[in-house]
Design a protein around this motif. Structure first.
Motif, PDB file in Angstrom:
ATOM      1  N   PRO A 309      49.551  69.226  24.754  1.00 55.35           N
ATOM      2  CA  PRO A 309      49.629  70.687  24.700  1.00 55.35           C
ATOM      3  C   PRO A 309      50.055  71.271  23.358  1.00 55.35           C
ATOM      4  O   PRO A 309      49.761  72.442  23.085  1.00 55.35           O
ATOM      5  N   LYS A 356      48.492  76.351  19.355  1.00 48.19           N
ATOM      6  CA  LYS A 356      48.847  75.423  20.428  1.00 48.19           C
ATOM      7  C   LYS A 356      47.934  75.669  21.625  1.00 48.19           C
ATOM      8  O   LYS A 356      47.804  76.805  22.083  1.00 48.19           O
ATOM      9  N   GLU A 358      48.489  74.464  24.544  1.00 47.60           N
ATOM     10  CA  GLU A 358      49.399  74.553  25.690  1.00 47.60           C
ATOM     11  C   GLU A 358      48.817  73.862  26.909  1.00 47.60           C
ATOM     12  O   GLU A 358      48.374  72.719  26.815  1.00 47.60           O
ATOM     13  N   ASN A 359      48.786  74.539  28.070  1.00 43.33           N
ATOM     14  CA  ASN A 359      48.311  73.892  29.291  1.00 43.33           C
ATOM     15  C   ASN A 359      46.917  74.364  29.698  1.00 43.33           C
ATOM     16  O   ASN A 359      46.511  74.224  30.851  1.00 43.33           O
ATOM     17  N   ALA A 383      44.503  70.320  28.666  1.00 41.14           N
ATOM     18  CA  ALA A 383      45.315  69.861  27.528  1.00 41.14           C
ATOM     19  C   ALA A 383      46.479  68.980  27.970  1.00 41.14           C
ATOM     20  O   ALA A 383      46.900  68.080  27.234  1.00 41.14           O
ATOM     21  N   ASN A 384      46.993  69.216  29.165  1.00 39.63           N
ATOM     22  CA  ASN A 384      48.142  68.426  29.635  1.00 39.63           C
ATOM     23  C   ASN A 384      47.725  67.211  30.457  1.00 39.63           C
ATOM     24  O   ASN A 384      48.574  66.499  31.001  1.00 39.63           O
TER      25      ASN A 384
END
Length: 542
Positions: A309, A356, A358-359, A383-384
């Motif tokens: 992330p 970023k 992130e999620n 992404a996670n």
């Protein structure tokens, strides 16, 4: 025996190239020669086809972009330098009172001072030796070619975009070469049909009655992208027509309009002939195109393992492109698209500036170019490392649509068949999820077609007729639900596209990019694996 001899020739070529420290798998001069002959056999009697090299593109001030040859020019010659002209004649001619010939190549002249700055030039003798041409001249000799263009029934060329610069002082630059040609063929008195019109004409000509409504919608979208099409009455009426009979009538008018051109200048036929040639890939081409595609699939795999992330979009782009270079890819086939979350809803998002991811889901549409041939592969991953329930529902719907589109990519099927079946799957799925109210509702959640040809261009030319063996297409359905869409907020910012490069064969479709995982389970499993980049850290510059 023939196969054995071919293997020996390839091995010999590899050994010679290896001694020079260069890649050993470029297309051979015999390939390009055979392609010129294939075009010659398609040319009308008493005609000449004229090709110009790509212009040099300026980046800023005295810095130019890395030069990239016009794909048609490269396909027919293997020549990678600017300021060049290729002439191909339908029959042997004797324009200079020497031996008969049916092709001539004009190249940029050797210049030791210039080569010290910008690299080696083949020159006349190098072009003869390395490219297999018998008749080669310096570009400066094009003005005195001795060719009387009025002797030909047809002069075929691609129309000019006037996007080339005058080098000032160089009498053999592209600006001068095209200027000479225009003057000699009396171009100023010619009313050409634009390249965009030509593409639409080809699409209309190849369309059967039962598919004309779908093509009319495609043309309507093209008109919104290319304003010059608004000036063509036939195209506009075709895109707005509501019945097959009217569209067929307009199709006949289009054919008559092209036929009524009394000039011997023609900018519509050559793109059609080149599309016919380049649509079907030779064995040599498939080797290079497959390698470009596999390199791109490996890039997707490595990013899946490395993704987290805190990565930026540009960092993700960099991993893909590093993998390309590691495998010997010269360039990217097109600007890399890495869109996290709502950025993925922009179909050609190339800024890649989000710091970023992130999620969010991250949509990654990238392709390596290998020895001129480009891949086009898209994957969308969390992404996670774990899809949410909403993301999974949308993803699986796109996957189901893609599976249907790939299954429909068979010899004899219409070019629009993969799109048609994918659209049905997506509309039915969106209705079940409550995102649209009915399968007939107009929406922009799936705003593009599923397929285009692939080869030397990421959007390669072709006939758009029924699929033929050894054709390579993309199948790329997608669903994009930008923030503010007229549906439940839980779907906002979800963008999914899955794109694979499909070889059409007599035995069914082959997914050349299948090494990059496509299912939810396979993606999540690969994202659990460690990456060679896990321990790669750079000093903090803040």
């Amino acid at each position: 025996m023939k196969f054995f001899l071919n293997c020996l020739l390839v091995l010999f070529s590899v050994l010679i190239s290896a001694q020079d420290g260069l890649p050993a798998d470029y297309l051979t001069k015999d390939f390009h020669k055979e392609r010129r002959q294939a075009l010659r056999e398609l040319l009308p009697d008493n005609s000449i086809a004229v090709f110009f090299a790509n212009p040099i593109r300026n980046r800023a001030n005295d810095v130019d972009y890395v030069y990239h040859q016009d794909p048609n020019f490269y396909y027919l010659t293997g020549y990678k330098e600017p300021h060049a002209v290729l002439l191909i004649f339908s029959e042997d001619i004797n324009a200079d009172n020497e031996n008969t010939f049916n092709e001539v190549l004009y190249v940029q002249e050797k210049n030791p001072l210039a080569e010290m700055w910008t690299g080696h030039r083949l020159g006349v003798e190098g072009a003869k030796k390395n490219l297999g041409f018998e008749k080669v001249y310096n570009g400066s000799e094009f003005v005195d070619s001795g060719i009387n263009y009025s002797d030909f029934d047809r002069i075929l060329f691609h129309n000019f975009h006037d996007d080339y610069r005058d080098s000032k002082g160089n009498k053999a630059d592209l600006h001068s070469l095209i200027g000479t040609f225009k003057e000699q063929i009396n171009y100023d008195n010619f009313t050409p049909i634009s390249q965009n019109q030509i593409r639409i004409y080809q699409l209309i000509k190849a369309t059967e009655v039962d598919n004309s409504a779908n093509v009319a919608q495609t043309i309507g979208r093209a008109v919104s992208y290319y304003p010059d099409l608004n000036e063509d009455e036939i195209i506009i009426k075709y895109s707005q027509s509501q019945d097959d009979a009217t569209r067929m009538e307009l199709k006949q008018k289009l054919v008559s309009k092209v036929a009524e051109n009394k000039s011997n200048l023609n900018v519509s036929l050559l793109p059609e002939l080149m599309g016919k040639l380049r649509e079907i890939k030779t064995e040599e081409e498939l080797v290079l195109l497959t390698k470009a595609i596999r390199i791109s699939a490996m890039g997707q795999r490595e990013v899946m393992k490395a993704m987290h992330p805190n990565m930026s979009e540009s960092e993700i782009q960099g991993i893909h492109e590093y993998v390309y270079k590691k495998y010997g890819s010269e360039y990217e086939g097109y600007p890399s698209i890495v869109g996290a979350g709502n950025n993925g809803c922009v179909l050609h998002y190339i800024e890649n500036t989000k710091m970023k991811v992130e999620n969010d889901l991250v949509l990654m549409d990238l392709g390596a170019e290998y020895h001129g041939y480009t891949a086009d592969v898209t994957r969308t991953i969390p992404a996670n490392g774990k899809f949410t329930s909403e993301q999974k529902l949308i993803y699986n719907l796109v996957y189901e649509a893609q599976e249907a589109g790939i299954k429909a990519s068979v010899v004899g099927a219409s070019f629009n068949e993969p799109n048609d079946v994918a659209k049905i799957v997506i509309n039915e799925g969106l209705q079940k999820l409550g995102i649209i109210s009915s399968v007939d509702e107009k929406h922009t959640y799936f705003p593009h077609g599923t397929s285009h040809y692939l080869g030397l261009d990421v959007h390669d030319p072709g006939t758009y007729e029924a699929f033929k063996p050894n054709t390579v297409i993309t199948v790329e359905p997608g669903i994009y639900i930008p923030d503010g869409s007229p549906c439940d907020k839980k779907w906002w910012g979800i963008a999914v596209r899955i794109e694979d490069d499909i070889l059409i064969t007599e035995n069914g479709p082959i997914n050349l990019s299948g090494e990059a995982p496509r299912t939810v389970e396979a993606i999540e499993n690969l994202m659990k694996e460690s990456s060679a980049l896990d321990d790669f850290e750079l000093p903090n510059l803040d």
